[in-house]
Design a protein around this motif. Structure first.
Motif, PDB file in Angstrom:
ATOM      1  N   SER A  22      -3.728  -9.093  -7.560  1.00  0.00           N
ATOM      2  CA  SER A  22      -4.819  -9.815  -8.219  1.00  0.00           C
ATOM      3  C   SER A  22      -5.677  -8.874  -9.064  1.00  0.00           C
ATOM      4  N   ALA A  23      -6.082  -7.748  -8.483  1.00  0.00           N
ATOM      5  CA  ALA A  23      -6.908  -6.784  -9.227  1.00  0.00           C
ATOM      6  C   ALA A  23      -6.121  -6.159 -10.375  1.00  0.00           C
ATOM      7  N   ALA A  24      -4.826  -5.910 -10.160  1.00  0.00           N
ATOM      8  CA  ALA A  24      -3.988  -5.338 -11.225  1.00  0.00           C
ATOM      9  C   ALA A  24      -3.856  -6.323 -12.388  1.00  0.00           C
ATOM     10  N   ARG A  25      -3.672  -7.591 -12.070  1.00  0.00           N
ATOM     11  CA  ARG A  25      -3.556  -8.610 -13.117  1.00  0.00           C
ATOM     12  C   ARG A  25      -4.840  -8.665 -13.942  1.00  0.00           C
ATOM     13  N   ASP A  26      -5.987  -8.653 -13.266  1.00  0.00           N
ATOM     14  CA  ASP A  26      -7.269  -8.669 -13.973  1.00  0.00           C
ATOM     15  C   ASP A  26      -7.440  -7.416 -14.835  1.00  0.00           C
ATOM     16  N   ALA A  27      -7.053  -6.263 -14.297  1.00  0.00           N
ATOM     17  CA  ALA A  27      -7.187  -5.007 -15.039  1.00  0.00           C
ATOM     18  C   ALA A  27      -6.276  -4.989 -16.264  1.00  0.00           C
ATOM     19  N   VAL A  28      -5.052  -5.477 -16.125  1.00  0.00           N
ATOM     20  CA  VAL A  28      -4.125  -5.520 -17.266  1.00  0.00           C
ATOM     21  C   VAL A  28      -4.631  -6.501 -18.313  1.00  0.00           C
ATOM     22  N   GLU A  29      -5.144  -7.619 -17.869  1.00  0.00           N
ATOM     23  CA  GLU A  29      -5.686  -8.613 -18.803  1.00  0.00           C
ATOM     24  C   GLU A  29      -6.861  -8.020 -19.582  1.00  0.00           C
ATOM     25  N   SER A  30      -7.710  -7.281 -18.908  1.00  0.00           N
ATOM     26  CA  SER A  30      -8.828  -6.615 -19.567  1.00  0.00           C
ATOM     27  C   SER A  30      -8.336  -5.522 -20.514  1.00  0.00           C
ATOM     28  N   LEU A  31      -7.354  -4.764 -20.059  1.00  0.00           N
ATOM     29  CA  LEU A  31      -6.801  -3.665 -20.851  1.00  0.00           C
ATOM     30  C   LEU A  31      -6.143  -4.155 -22.131  1.00  0.00           C
ATOM     31  N   THR A  82     -14.211   6.909 -21.226  1.00  0.00           N
ATOM     32  CA  THR A  82     -14.667   5.770 -22.018  1.00  0.00           C
ATOM     33  C   THR A  82     -14.339   4.501 -21.233  1.00  0.00           C
ATOM     34  N   VAL A  83     -14.860   3.396 -21.687  1.00  0.00           N
ATOM     35  CA  VAL A  83     -14.552   2.111 -21.057  1.00  0.00           C
ATOM     36  C   VAL A  83     -13.046   1.853 -21.132  1.00  0.00           C
ATOM     37  N   ASP A  84     -12.446   2.139 -22.295  1.00  0.00           N
ATOM     38  CA  ASP A  84     -11.006   1.911 -22.455  1.00  0.00           C
ATOM     39  C   ASP A  84     -10.179   2.812 -21.540  1.00  0.00           C
ATOM     40  N   GLU A  85     -10.558   4.074 -21.433  1.00  0.00           N
ATOM     41  CA  GLU A  85      -9.837   4.989 -20.536  1.00  0.00           C
ATOM     42  C   GLU A  85      -9.944   4.523 -19.084  1.00  0.00           C
ATOM     43  N   ALA A  86     -11.134   4.124 -18.686  1.00  0.00           N
ATOM     44  CA  ALA A  86     -11.342   3.654 -17.312  1.00  0.00           C
ATOM     45  C   ALA A  86     -10.517   2.398 -17.044  1.00  0.00           C
ATOM     46  N   THR A  87     -10.433   1.522 -18.020  1.00  0.00           N
ATOM     47  CA  THR A  87      -9.660   0.294 -17.854  1.00  0.00           C
ATOM     48  C   THR A  87      -8.178   0.605 -17.721  1.00  0.00           C
ATOM     49  N   LEU A  88      -7.689   1.561 -18.492  1.00  0.00           N
ATOM     50  CA  LEU A  88      -6.296   1.981 -18.399  1.00  0.00           C
ATOM     51  C   LEU A  88      -5.996   2.560 -17.014  1.00  0.00           C
ATOM     52  N   LEU A  89      -6.855   3.458 -16.551  1.00  0.00           N
ATOM     53  CA  LEU A  89      -6.652   4.051 -15.221  1.00  0.00           C
ATOM     54  C   LEU A  89      -6.816   3.018 -14.111  1.00  0.00           C
ATOM     55  N   ASN A  90      -7.723   2.064 -14.299  1.00  0.00           N
ATOM     56  CA  ASN A  90      -7.899   0.991 -13.310  1.00  0.00           C
ATOM     57  C   ASN A  90      -6.624   0.181 -13.144  1.00  0.00           C
ATOM     58  N   ALA A  91      -5.969  -0.148 -14.254  1.00  0.00           N
ATOM     59  CA  ALA A  91      -4.728  -0.921 -14.173  1.00  0.00           C
ATOM     60  C   ALA A  91      -3.690  -0.166 -13.351  1.00  0.00           C
ATOM     61  N   LEU A  92      -3.535   1.124 -13.627  1.00  0.00           N
ATOM     62  CA  LEU A  92      -2.580   1.925 -12.854  1.00  0.00           C
ATOM     63  C   LEU A  92      -3.026   2.070 -11.400  1.00  0.00           C
ATOM     64  N   HIS A  93      -4.328   2.233 -11.202  1.00  0.00           N
ATOM     65  CA  HIS A  93      -4.882   2.372  -9.850  1.00  0.00           C
ATOM     66  C   HIS A  93      -4.492   1.174  -8.971  1.00  0.00           C
ATOM     67  N   PHE A  94      -4.706  -0.021  -9.493  1.00  0.00           N
ATOM     68  CA  PHE A  94      -4.417  -1.224  -8.700  1.00  0.00           C
ATOM     69  C   PHE A  94      -2.918  -1.473  -8.575  1.00  0.00           C
ATOM     70  N   MET A  95      -2.156  -1.155  -9.618  1.00  0.00           N
ATOM     71  CA  MET A  95      -0.703  -1.315  -9.522  1.00  0.00           C
ATOM     72  C   MET A  95      -0.123  -0.355  -8.488  1.00  0.00           C
ATOM     73  N   ARG A  96      -0.626   0.861  -8.437  1.00  0.00           N
ATOM     74  CA  ARG A  96      -0.126   1.853  -7.475  1.00  0.00           C
ATOM     75  C   ARG A  96      -0.428   1.444  -6.036  1.00  0.00           C
ATOM     76  N   ARG A  97      -1.416   0.602  -5.848  1.00  0.00           N
ATOM     77  CA  ARG A  97      -1.799   0.137  -4.514  1.00  0.00           C
ATOM     78  C   ARG A  97      -1.285  -1.264  -4.217  1.00  0.00           C
ATOM     79  N   ASP A  98      -0.479  -1.794  -5.122  1.00  0.00           N
ATOM     80  CA  ASP A  98       0.118  -3.113  -4.968  1.00  0.00           C
ATOM     81  C   ASP A  98      -0.939  -4.202  -4.757  1.00  0.00           C
ATOM     82  N   ASP A  99      -2.068  -4.053  -5.440  1.00  0.00           N
ATOM     83  CA  ASP A  99      -3.152  -5.040  -5.399  1.00  0.00           C
ATOM     84  C   ASP A  99      -2.955  -5.969  -6.597  1.00  0.00           C
TER      85      ASP A  99
END
Length: 168
Positions: A119-128, A100-117
């Motif tokens: 800016s992208a992690a901040r955007d993903a968490v804000e969206s989540l 789902t969109v929500d599941e993808a957003t949750l995984l995206n936040a972890l994806h970017f945090m795991r890669r120490d990105d």
């Protein structure tokens, strides 16, 4: 806290393979779904399945802490959201490879945090979290990412699951 378990695949879902998630992150999906089931309906004690699946997939030393840290992250995310969280039924074979969109957003936040990105992690968490940069969400996500960074995927794979061998 409102969590919506979708029994059937919906049109707005996408194949998980259309995202840049690594195998560890895609493996987290079913674990997260069981944690979400446990939050939606605590009497099911679905968290037991989340821990069991994680331990089976990655072994006790990786799977149990991954399930635990993911549970904390999911709990804090849910506390931030007033409009619910759509996720697929972890037992539905038709939606196993869909997100789902929500599941993808949750995984995206972890994806970017795991890669120490950052800016992208901040955007993903804000969206989540629907605009809330909640410190508990950020802290729990970064704790997960620190314990399971993206570069450690090969180490996670080598330590995963039970090893069988023939004994004579």
């Amino acid at each position: 806290m409102s969590v919506t378990n979708l029994a059937e695949p919906q049109d707005c879902m996408q194949a998980i393979g259309s995202y840049p998630f690594d195998t560890f992150e895609t493996g987290l999906l079913v674990v997260a779904r069981h944690h979400l089931d446990a939050l939606r309906c605590p009497e099911t004690q679905a968290w037991h399945l989340a821990y069991s699946i994680a331990a089976e997939r990655w072994g006790d030393s990786i799977g149990l802490p991954a399930a635990h840290l993911l549970a904390r992250f999911v709990k804090y995310v849910m506390q931030c959201r007033n409009d619910g969280f759509d996720y697929n039924d972890p037992f539905c074979e038709h939606s196993r490879g869909l997100v789902t969109v929500d599941e993808a957003t949750l995984l995206n936040a972890l994806h970017f945090m795991r890669r120490d990105d950052t800016s992208a992690a901040r955007d993903a968490v804000e969206s989540l979290t629907k605009g809330r940069l909640d410190p508990d969400v950020i802290r729990s996500g970064l704790t997960f990412a620190n314990r399971f960074p993206a570069g450690a995927s090969s180490q996670i794979a080598t330590q995963s699951g039970a090893k069988l061998r023939v004994v004579r």
